[in-house]
Design an enzyme around this catalytic site. Structure first.
Site, PDB file in Angstrom:
ATOM      1  N   GLU A 152       8.791  13.438  20.279  1.00 46.34           N
ATOM      2  CA  GLU A 152       8.428  12.996  21.640  1.00 46.34           C
ATOM      3  C   GLU A 152       7.472  11.689  21.429  1.00 46.34           C
ATOM      4  OE1 GLU A 152       7.182  12.101  24.790  1.00 46.34           O
ATOM      5  OE2 GLU A 152       5.882  13.887  24.945  1.00 46.34           O
ATOM      6  N   LYS A 182      -1.636  19.976  13.037  1.00 44.22           N
ATOM      7  CA  LYS A 182      -2.620  18.904  12.660  1.00 44.22           C
ATOM      8  C   LYS A 182      -2.890  18.377  14.093  1.00 44.22           C
ATOM      9  CE  LYS A 182      -2.678  14.667  11.650  1.00 44.22           C
ATOM     10  NZ  LYS A 182      -3.905  14.042  12.717  1.00 44.22           N
ATOM     11  N   GLU A 195       4.726  -0.377  25.631  1.00 46.08           N
ATOM     12  CA  GLU A 195       3.928   0.756  26.206  1.00 46.08           C
ATOM     13  C   GLU A 195       2.394   0.401  26.052  1.00 46.08           C
ATOM     14  OE1 GLU A 195       3.827   4.698  23.888  1.00 46.08           O
ATOM     15  OE2 GLU A 195       4.057   5.614  26.056  1.00 46.08           O
ATOM     16  N   CYS A 210       2.410   9.395  28.334  1.00 42.49           N
ATOM     17  CA  CYS A 210       3.761   8.923  27.677  1.00 42.49           C
ATOM     18  C   CYS A 210       4.677   8.754  29.083  1.00 42.49           C
ATOM     19  CB  CYS A 210       4.372   9.767  26.838  1.00 42.49           C
ATOM     20  SG  CYS A 210       4.320  11.465  27.013  1.00 42.49           S
TER      21      CYS A 210
HETATM   22  P1  NAI Z   1      -0.177   8.062  16.337  1.00 40.96           P
HETATM   23  O1  NAI Z   1       1.433   8.240  16.544  1.00 40.96           O
HETATM   24  O2  NAI Z   1      -0.686   7.103  15.458  1.00 40.96           O
HETATM   25  O3  NAI Z   1      -0.738   9.474  16.360  1.00 40.96           O
HETATM   26  C1  NAI Z   1      -0.129  10.639  16.731  1.00 40.96           C
HETATM   27  C2  NAI Z   1      -0.515  11.811  15.895  1.00 40.96           C
HETATM   28  O4  NAI Z   1       0.223  11.320  14.600  1.00 40.96           O
HETATM   29  C3  NAI Z   1      -1.948  11.803  15.295  1.00 40.96           C
HETATM   30  O5  NAI Z   1      -2.004  13.239  14.935  1.00 40.96           O
HETATM   31  C4  NAI Z   1      -1.976  11.148  13.981  1.00 40.96           C
HETATM   32  O6  NAI Z   1      -3.000  11.762  13.112  1.00 40.96           O
HETATM   33  C5  NAI Z   1      -0.454  11.558  13.458  1.00 40.96           C
HETATM   34  N1  NAI Z   1      -0.186  10.537  12.441  1.00 40.96           N
HETATM   35  C6  NAI Z   1      -0.304   9.273  12.166  1.00 40.96           C
HETATM   36  N2  NAI Z   1       0.303   8.982  11.146  1.00 40.96           N
HETATM   37  C7  NAI Z   1       0.985   9.978  10.557  1.00 40.96           C
HETATM   38  C8  NAI Z   1       1.891  10.137   9.586  1.00 40.96           C
HETATM   39  N3  NAI Z   1       2.019   8.970   8.634  1.00 40.96           N
HETATM   40  N4  NAI Z   1       2.516  11.322   9.115  1.00 40.96           N
HETATM   41  C9  NAI Z   1       2.251  12.209  10.007  1.00 40.96           C
HETATM   42  N5  NAI Z   1       1.205  12.083  11.012  1.00 40.96           N
HETATM   43  C10 NAI Z   1       0.809  11.000  11.372  1.00 40.96           C
HETATM   44  O7  NAI Z   1      -0.678   7.496  17.714  1.00 40.96           O
HETATM   45  P2  NAI Z   1      -2.075   6.891  18.191  1.00 40.96           P
HETATM   46  O8  NAI Z   1      -2.401   5.853  17.047  1.00 40.96           O
HETATM   47  O9  NAI Z   1      -3.058   8.031  18.688  1.00 40.96           O
HETATM   48  O10 NAI Z   1      -1.894   6.160  19.221  1.00 40.96           O
HETATM   49  C11 NAI Z   1      -1.208   4.633  19.318  1.00 40.96           C
HETATM   50  C12 NAI Z   1      -0.193   4.517  20.539  1.00 40.96           C
HETATM   51  O11 NAI Z   1       0.842   5.347  20.361  1.00 40.96           O
HETATM   52  C13 NAI Z   1      -0.524   4.796  21.975  1.00 40.96           C
HETATM   53  O12 NAI Z   1      -1.406   3.648  22.365  1.00 40.96           O
HETATM   54  C14 NAI Z   1       0.575   5.046  22.580  1.00 40.96           C
HETATM   55  O13 NAI Z   1       1.186   3.864  23.045  1.00 40.96           O
HETATM   56  C15 NAI Z   1       1.286   5.929  21.714  1.00 40.96           C
HETATM   57  N6  NAI Z   1       1.177   7.375  21.833  1.00 40.96           N
HETATM   58  C16 NAI Z   1       2.124   8.074  22.453  1.00 40.96           C
HETATM   59  C17 NAI Z   1       1.873   9.436  22.866  1.00 40.96           C
HETATM   60  C18 NAI Z   1       2.814  10.164  23.582  1.00 40.96           C
HETATM   61  O14 NAI Z   1       2.535  11.093  24.153  1.00 40.96           O
HETATM   62  N7  NAI Z   1       4.171   9.766  23.293  1.00 40.96           N
HETATM   63  C19 NAI Z   1       0.825  10.009  22.366  1.00 40.96           C
HETATM   64  C20 NAI Z   1      -0.315   9.293  21.815  1.00 40.96           C
HETATM   65  C21 NAI Z   1      -0.017   7.726  21.417  1.00 40.96           C
END
Ligand code: NAI
Ligand code: MG
Length: 496
Positions: A261, A187, A398, A296
């Site tokens: 992660e 996804k 973060e 990250c």
């Molecule tokens: P997010 O964690 O909401 O999104 C990451 C993925 O999870 C996306 O594909 C999203 O559609 C999916 N997702 C969201 N809700 C879900 C659910 N209930 N069940 C299954 N999948 C779900 O992150 P977002 O909104 O893009 O970014 C918010 C913050 O998260 C950023 O500002 C950053 O601090 C952190 N982040 C950390 C990352 C890393 O590499 N560790 C990558 C992206 C964001």
């Protein structure tokens, strides 16, 4: 079938509009809905993506389940060869994929996006070579019994990925899962659905249909039903801590394994005796200024010894000032844009918080792009805050943006304690010429990825993953494939 690379990313974005890839074929969302994908450099719509729902999840998982049985019957080396072949074919598309990911994420082509496309291809080649490493053991349990273990695939694996490095993060999960004999449903992130869809199309010219499926959509409507689906037997997730917790709970309900992660707030400790130029270059690389800090592992807590603090900060600032912000697709551009309005708001709110923090001084770097076509783009000038304390919110939370917090230090014991005073534990680095200090710090820093005098990014072959709230499990290595994408079966033959 061989696909010809399409070097016009706008044309390619349009061609990929409104589709999932399920069972080897493009198809629209079951409910016929789409959402807009924009170019962060102009905020103009460039494409649409299929709005995935439970119905699409059901179709993708069914096709993955059907394909997995035959795939698991093939020899591990044969599977590896096909996965490596995916890598070789993807290597012919590096320029195409680099341009498309630059267009949809706003990451500069020369400094970030083309590099990522190259690592994507390399990751598939790397894991493809590991097929025959899926070995078991013979165990001296009882002389009258032959006792062996074998590694078996878990089944259908769900990979949920973010937007910041969608190609690399997808590859680390999918390549390992496939070589181990699993099938995959990815996804994509709602901010970056296009390039990974193109990767899926390319991979489907090599792999049997159904083995590798790509869905686009939002978390609650598409990600959640994927995690909850009874035929999904493993989830590998990269994203925020908040979503990681939701995914972990849903997986716990089904009692399936999860790799997470999550975020970071990685410390970089610069000692008085560090090689100044090397450490300055390391601070630029570590902070991922060229990616607007959207990483990250960003070394966003920069601890600098008081004796070199002012010179060090001045040098870092001068280097960031010299970086060109502009159109991500322009070869001259060093720094592109922030990915989305949501992230832009978040970054701005943290900059405001920094301005309000007692004792903090704000240093704004580089310059906004002059091109009027980019007026509406999501550009933010990188900011360095000095005078920070580790307990400040800016040093604890973060940001995922171009905001670096500098903390002055004088006492070694204190700086190690402060570096570890964080809910996160993803990466850390120490910069010194003193081998004893380096050895001591590497042992004491609470992080999954610790470096001395460098700030490398994820590398195929090196286990990568955090401790504390930064996550669970490792990626990018042989061990990650064995531990997270197989289960060990014990077989005992009674020979009496
Ligand atoms: P997010 O964690 O909401 O999104 C990451 C993925 O999870 C996306 O594909 C999203 O559609 C999916 N997702 C969201 N809700 C879900 C659910 N209930 N069940 C299954 N999948 C779900 O992150 P977002 O909104 O893009 O970014 C918010 C913050 O998260 C950023 O500002 C950053 O601090 C952190 N982040 C950390 C990352 C890393 O590499 N560790 C990558 C992206 C964001
Ligand atoms: Mg979110």
């Amino acid at each position: 079938m061989t696909l010809t690379p399409e070097l016009d990313p706008f044309k390619l974005a349009k061609a990929l509009s409104g589709k999932h890839l399920i069972g080897g074929a493009f198809m629209p969302a079951a409910l016929g809905k789409t959402f807009a994908v924009d170019n962060p450099a102009t905020c103009e719509e460039i494409a649409t993506a299929a709005f995935g729902t439970r119905e699409d999840v059901d179709a993708a998982v069914a096709s993955a389940k059907a394909a997995q049985k035959e795939w698991a019957r093939q020899s591990a080396r044969a599977r590896g060869k096909l996965v490596a072949e995916c890598g070789r074919v993807l290597a012919n598309h590096v320029e195409e994929l680099g341009r498309l990911v630059a267009l949809e994420t706003g990451k500069a082509l020369r400094t970030e996006s083309r590099v990522e496309a190259g690592v994507l291809a390399d990751m598939f080649v790397f894991f493809g070579g590991l097929g025959s490493e899926l070995k078991g053991e013979t165990i001296p349990f009882n002389p009258d019994m032959l006792t062996v273990t074998v590694r078996e695939p878990v089944g259908v694996v769900a990979c949920i990925i973010p937007w910041n490095v969608p190609l690399l993060l997808m590859a680390m999960k999918a390549a390992a899962a496939l070589v181990a004999g699993n099938s995959v449903v990815v996804k994509s992130a709602e901010e970056a659905p296009l390039t990974v869809l193109r990767v899926a199309e390319i991979m489907n010219t090599v792999l049997p249909p159904g083995l590798f499926n790509m869905l686009s959509g939002f978390g609650p409507e598409c990600g959640a039903p994927l995690v909850e689906h009874p035929d999904v037997k493993k989830v590998s997730f990269t994203g925020s801590v908040e979503t990681g917790r939701i995914v972990y709970k849903a997986a716990a309900e089904k009692l399936i394994p999860v790799t997470l992660e999550l975020g970071g707030k990685s410390p970089m400790i610069v000692c008085a005796d560090a090689d100044m130029d090397q450490a300055v270059a390391g601070a630029l690389a570590g902070m991922r200024f060229t990616r607007q800090g959207q990483s990250c592992t960003a070394s966003s807590r920069l601890f600098v010894h008081e004796s070199i603090h002012d010179e060090f900060v001045a040098k870092v600032k001068a280097k960031v000032d010299a970086m060109v912000m502009g159109d991500p697709l322009d070869e001259k551009t060093d720094i592109g844009t922030i990915v989305s309005d949501g992230q832009l708001d978040r970054v701005r709110s943290y900059i405001k918080l920094g301005e309000e923090t007692k004792g903090a001084t704000k240093h704004v770097c580089s310059a906004m792009p002059a091109d009027p076509k980019l007026k509406k783009g999501r550009f933010v000038q990188p900011v360095i805050f000095t005078g920070m304390k580790n307990s400040d919110r800016l040093c604890q939370e973060e940001i995922f943006g171009p905001v670096c917090a500098v903390i002055k230090w004088s006492d070694y014991e204190e700086v190690i304690a402060q570096a570890n005073d964080s809910e996160y534990g993803l990466a850390a680095s120490i910069w010194t010429r003193d081998i004893k200090v380096a050895m001591d710090a590497t042992r004491r820093l609470e992080a999954g990825f610790v470096q001395v005098n460098q700030n490398l990014v994820v590398q195929p072959t090196l286990s990568y993953g955090g401790v504390k709230t930064s996550g669970i499990g490792k990626e990018a290595s042989l061990e990650s494939m064995l531990e997270h994408f197989t289960h060990k079966k014990t077989i005992i033959f009674n020979m009496k």
